[in-house]
Design a protein around this motif. Structure first.
Motif, PDB file in Angstrom:
ATOM      1  N   VAL A 135       0.841  -1.197   0.000  1.00 38.72           N
ATOM      2  CA  VAL A 135       0.000   0.000   0.000  1.00 38.72           C
ATOM      3  C   VAL A 135       0.875   1.245   0.000  1.00 38.72           C
ATOM      4  CG1 VAL A 135      -0.185   0.009   2.538  1.00 38.72           C
ATOM      5  CG2 VAL A 135      -1.936   1.172   1.152  1.00 38.72           C
ATOM      6  N   ASP A 136       0.422   2.251  -0.740  1.00 41.91           N
ATOM      7  CA  ASP A 136       1.071   3.560  -0.796  1.00 41.91           C
ATOM      8  C   ASP A 136       0.097   4.629  -0.325  1.00 41.91           C
ATOM      9  OD1 ASP A 136       3.372   2.477  -1.905  1.00 41.91           O
ATOM     10  OD2 ASP A 136       2.752   2.885  -3.961  1.00 41.91           O
ATOM     11  N   PHE A 137       0.637   5.633   0.367  1.00 38.40           N
ATOM     12  CA  PHE A 137      -0.147   6.813   0.728  1.00 38.40           C
ATOM     13  C   PHE A 137       0.182   7.927  -0.252  1.00 38.40           C
ATOM     14  CE2 PHE A 137       0.421  11.025   2.741  1.00 38.40           C
ATOM     15  CZ  PHE A 137      -0.916  11.375   2.883  1.00 38.40           C
ATOM     16  N   VAL A 138      -0.861   8.603  -0.756  1.00 38.22           N
ATOM     17  CA  VAL A 138      -0.692   9.750  -1.652  1.00 38.22           C
ATOM     18  C   VAL A 138      -1.500  10.909  -1.088  1.00 38.22           C
ATOM     19  CG1 VAL A 138      -0.981  10.653  -3.978  1.00 38.22           C
ATOM     20  CG2 VAL A 138      -0.421   8.229  -3.650  1.00 38.22           C
ATOM     21  N   GLY A 139      -0.827  12.028  -0.838  1.00 38.91           N
ATOM     22  CA  GLY A 139      -1.509  13.186  -0.272  1.00 38.91           C
ATOM     23  C   GLY A 139      -1.195  14.459  -1.023  1.00 38.91           C
ATOM     24  N   ASP A 140      -2.223  15.098  -1.593  1.00 39.19           N
ATOM     25  CA  ASP A 140      -2.078  16.376  -2.308  1.00 39.19           C
ATOM     26  C   ASP A 140      -2.848  17.456  -1.569  1.00 39.19           C
ATOM     27  OD1 ASP A 140      -0.731  15.923  -5.097  1.00 39.19           O
ATOM     28  OD2 ASP A 140      -2.105  14.238  -4.862  1.00 39.19           O
ATOM     29  N   VAL A 141      -2.277  18.638  -1.489  1.00 37.50           N
ATOM     30  CA  VAL A 141      -2.897  19.735  -0.758  1.00 37.50           C
ATOM     31  C   VAL A 141      -4.324  19.997  -1.255  1.00 37.50           C
ATOM     32  CG1 VAL A 141      -1.921  21.503  -2.311  1.00 37.50           C
ATOM     33  CG2 VAL A 141      -2.619  22.134   0.009  1.00 37.50           C
ATOM     34  N   ILE A 177      -6.674  17.532   3.104  1.00 37.54           N
ATOM     35  CA  ILE A 177      -5.310  17.859   3.518  1.00 37.54           C
ATOM     36  C   ILE A 177      -5.184  19.378   3.526  1.00 37.54           C
ATOM     37  CG2 ILE A 177      -2.845  17.471   3.090  1.00 37.54           C
ATOM     38  CD1 ILE A 177      -3.602  14.864   1.743  1.00 37.54           C
ATOM     39  N   LEU A 178      -5.786  19.942   4.549  1.00 38.37           N
ATOM     40  CA  LEU A 178      -5.788  21.382   4.816  1.00 38.37           C
ATOM     41  C   LEU A 178      -5.583  21.556   6.318  1.00 38.37           C
ATOM     42  CD1 LEU A 178      -8.922  22.463   2.712  1.00 38.37           C
ATOM     43  CD2 LEU A 178      -6.523  22.894   2.115  1.00 38.37           C
ATOM     44  N   GLY A 179      -4.800  22.528   6.710  1.00 39.24           N
ATOM     45  CA  GLY A 179      -4.555  22.739   8.133  1.00 39.24           C
ATOM     46  C   GLY A 179      -3.812  21.579   8.769  1.00 39.24           C
ATOM     47  N   ALA A 180      -3.090  20.814   7.951  1.00 35.81           N
ATOM     48  CA  ALA A 180      -2.358  19.660   8.466  1.00 35.81           C
ATOM     49  C   ALA A 180      -1.101  20.115   9.212  1.00 35.81           C
ATOM     50  CB  ALA A 180      -1.979  18.732   7.318  1.00 35.81           C
ATOM     51  N   THR A 181      -0.570  19.216  10.007  1.00 42.17           N
ATOM     52  CA  THR A 181       0.716  19.432  10.667  1.00 42.17           C
ATOM     53  C   THR A 181       1.761  18.602   9.950  1.00 42.17           C
ATOM     54  OG1 THR A 181      -0.359  19.787  12.802  1.00 42.17           O
ATOM     55  CG2 THR A 181       1.987  19.254  12.837  1.00 42.17           C
ATOM     56  N   THR A 247      21.906  11.959   6.886  1.00 41.47           N
ATOM     57  CA  THR A 247      21.159  12.371   8.079  1.00 41.47           C
ATOM     58  C   THR A 247      19.782  11.708   8.117  1.00 41.47           C
ATOM     59  OG1 THR A 247      22.279  14.507   8.081  1.00 41.47           O
ATOM     60  CG2 THR A 247      20.237  14.342   9.346  1.00 41.47           C
ATOM     61  N   LEU A 248      19.433  11.147   9.252  1.00 44.47           N
ATOM     62  CA  LEU A 248      18.122  10.545   9.454  1.00 44.47           C
ATOM     63  C   LEU A 248      17.235  11.528  10.205  1.00 44.47           C
ATOM     64  CD1 LEU A 248      19.266   6.968  10.556  1.00 44.47           C
ATOM     65  CD2 LEU A 248      18.430   7.649   8.301  1.00 44.47           C
ATOM     66  N   GLN A 249      16.034  11.737   9.703  1.00 40.46           N
ATOM     67  CA  GLN A 249      15.135  12.686  10.344  1.00 40.46           C
ATOM     68  C   GLN A 249      13.699  12.223  10.215  1.00 40.46           C
ATOM     69  OE1 GLN A 249      15.435  16.528   8.104  1.00 40.46           O
ATOM     70  NE2 GLN A 249      16.860  15.322   6.879  1.00 40.46           N
ATOM     71  N   ALA A 250      12.881  12.668  11.133  1.00 39.05           N
ATOM     72  CA  ALA A 250      11.502  12.181  11.230  1.00 39.05           C
ATOM     73  C   ALA A 250      10.573  12.951  10.303  1.00 39.05           C
ATOM     74  CB  ALA A 250      11.014  12.304  12.665  1.00 39.05           C
ATOM     75  N   LEU A 251       9.722  12.182   9.598  1.00 39.91           N
ATOM     76  CA  LEU A 251       8.610  12.736   8.835  1.00 39.91           C
ATOM     77  C   LEU A 251       7.339  12.463   9.619  1.00 39.91           C
ATOM     78  CD1 LEU A 251       7.231  13.869   6.230  1.00 39.91           C
ATOM     79  CD2 LEU A 251       7.125  11.492   5.436  1.00 39.91           C
ATOM     80  N   ASN A 252       6.553  13.494   9.838  1.00 42.81           N
ATOM     81  CA  ASN A 252       5.299  13.338  10.569  1.00 42.81           C
ATOM     82  C   ASN A 252       4.241  14.213   9.918  1.00 42.81           C
ATOM     83  OD1 ASN A 252       3.417  14.196  13.115  1.00 42.81           O
ATOM     84  ND2 ASN A 252       4.218  12.131  13.356  1.00 42.81           N
ATOM     85  N   LEU A 253       3.135  13.599   9.539  1.00 44.43           N
ATOM     86  CA  LEU A 253       2.025  14.313   8.916  1.00 44.43           C
ATOM     87  C   LEU A 253       0.744  13.958   9.646  1.00 44.43           C
ATOM     88  CD1 LEU A 253       0.763  15.998   6.556  1.00 44.43           C
ATOM     89  CD2 LEU A 253       0.565  13.827   5.310  1.00 44.43           C
ATOM     90  N   VAL A 254       0.049  14.972  10.143  1.00 44.46           N
ATOM     91  CA  VAL A 254      -1.224  14.763  10.842  1.00 44.46           C
ATOM     92  C   VAL A 254      -2.325  15.434  10.030  1.00 44.46           C
ATOM     93  CG1 VAL A 254      -2.516  15.059  12.979  1.00 44.46           C
ATOM     94  CG2 VAL A 254      -0.026  14.772  13.061  1.00 44.46           C
ATOM     95  N   ILE A 255      -3.339  14.639   9.643  1.00 43.79           N
ATOM     96  CA  ILE A 255      -4.452  15.119   8.822  1.00 43.79           C
ATOM     97  C   ILE A 255      -5.743  14.966   9.608  1.00 43.79           C
ATOM     98  CG2 ILE A 255      -5.698  14.812   6.645  1.00 43.79           C
ATOM     99  CD1 ILE A 255      -3.163  13.286   5.653  1.00 43.79           C
ATOM    100  N   GLY A 256      -6.579  15.988   9.566  1.00 36.30           N
ATOM    101  CA  GLY A 256      -7.872  15.920  10.234  1.00 36.30           C
ATOM    102  C   GLY A 256      -7.831  16.498  11.637  1.00 36.30           C
TER     103      GLY A 256
END
Length: 306
Positions: A135-141, A177-181, A247-256
């Motif tokens: 499974v893939d996640f796809v998110g467009d503004v 995907i509006l007002g997301a973090t 460099t390793l860094q965290a990706l975090n996306l919160v929707i809703g």
């Protein structure tokens, strides 16, 4: 038969390849138009004889591939799995339920679950047993998020059966995907994010199996994705040094924002594959494909519903 009359049902199997009989009332998943294929080996009988006329070929091992998109949305109740839960579990994700709080899907490397998918294409029914996939996640503004499933299962030929007249789907609207973090190490301004498990899914050959395959197995994964943040000065964020330094860094996306319909995509250890420039409405952007690496293991890409 009409193209747009389709129903997908999915239910976890108790025993691999045994039909758990999903129902339209309890196991329906709202999907895009399914793309279903029946890959099979074609064996030519290429032997010499008295003329050039070809001999009848023989069909060998066969399986079923099916793909579709599902809305990224919760169940409407925190701590209750989403409609697509069985599909996520069949993609090598463990379902962890924290009653009344959240449901988290995290990768596993053993004891993979499987599901049965019923694909109703108007009045034809294909029962796909022993399904596993990726499974893939796809998110467009501005849009709602998409989960793009690619599943493989054991071959069973279609049968005539009327499409269910009454189907129960989750009555919840996917969050836009509006007002997301969004953070990738630091806060970012981006228009699109993609991330996927990239499971390596193989059909397992077996001469004793009627279809030539004993099972479908997940034999590896290479989670990865991409993001297009706005370009900034080196002093603000040095993408090039991070890329070359690994460099390793965290990706975090919160929707809703509504309980029962909040989704968090988390990849705690992202590593850039390359760095490039792009353009968005006259503003310079970065093209950043990345791999998702382990933190402590089996945690490189998770989806949480709260």
């Amino acid at each position: 038969m009409y193209t747009r009359l389709n129903v997908i049902l999915a239910k976890i199997e108790t025993n691999y390849g045994e039909d758990p009989t999903p129902t339209a009332a309890a196991n329906a998943v709202l999907t895009s138009l399914p793309d279903i294929k029946w890959p099979a080996d074609k064996h030519e009988r290429d032997f010499v004889k008295q003329n050039f006329s070809p001999l009848q070929h023989v069909m060998g091992a066969r399986s079923i591939d099916i793909g579709f998109d599902v809305e990224l949305k919760g169940s409407g109740a925190a701590g209750t799995p989403p409609e697509c839960g069985p599909l996520l579990r069949a993609c090598g994700l463990d379902e962890s339920i924290n009653a009344g709080v959240d449901v988290t899907y995290a990768p596993v490397s053993a004891s993979f679950e499987s599901c049965t998918i019923y694909c109703h294409i108007h009045n034809l029914l294909t029962k796909i047993l022993g399904c596993r996939g990726t499974v893939d996640f796809v998110g467009d503004v501005g849009k709602y998020g998409i989960l793009r499933f690619a599943m493989k299962g054991l071959y069973v030929g279609p049968i005539d059966q009327n499409i269910p007249s009454s189907v129960t789907y989750a009555a919840i609207i996917p969050p836009q995907i509006l007002g997301a973090t969004l953070t990738l190490g630091t806060a970012q301004i981006a228009s699109k994010i993609e991330a996927g498990l990239k499971n390596d899914v193989k059909a397992r050959p077996d001469v004793t199996a009627a279809t030539g395959y004993k099972s479908v197995e997940i034999v590896g994964r290479k989670p990865s994705g991409s993001i297009d943040p706005e370009a900034v000065t080196i002093a603000t964020k040095d993408f090039w040094t991070e890329w070359m330094g690994g460099t390793l860094q965290a990706l975090n996306l919160v929707i809703g924002a509504t309980a029962g319909n909040i989704i968090t995509i988390n990849a705690p250890k992202c590593q850039f594959n390359e760095v490039g420039f792009g353009d968005r409405v006259g503003i310079r952007t970065m093209g950043l494909p990345f791999d998702c690496k382990q933190d402590s293991g089996d945690d490189e890409l998770t989806i949480k519903y709260t």
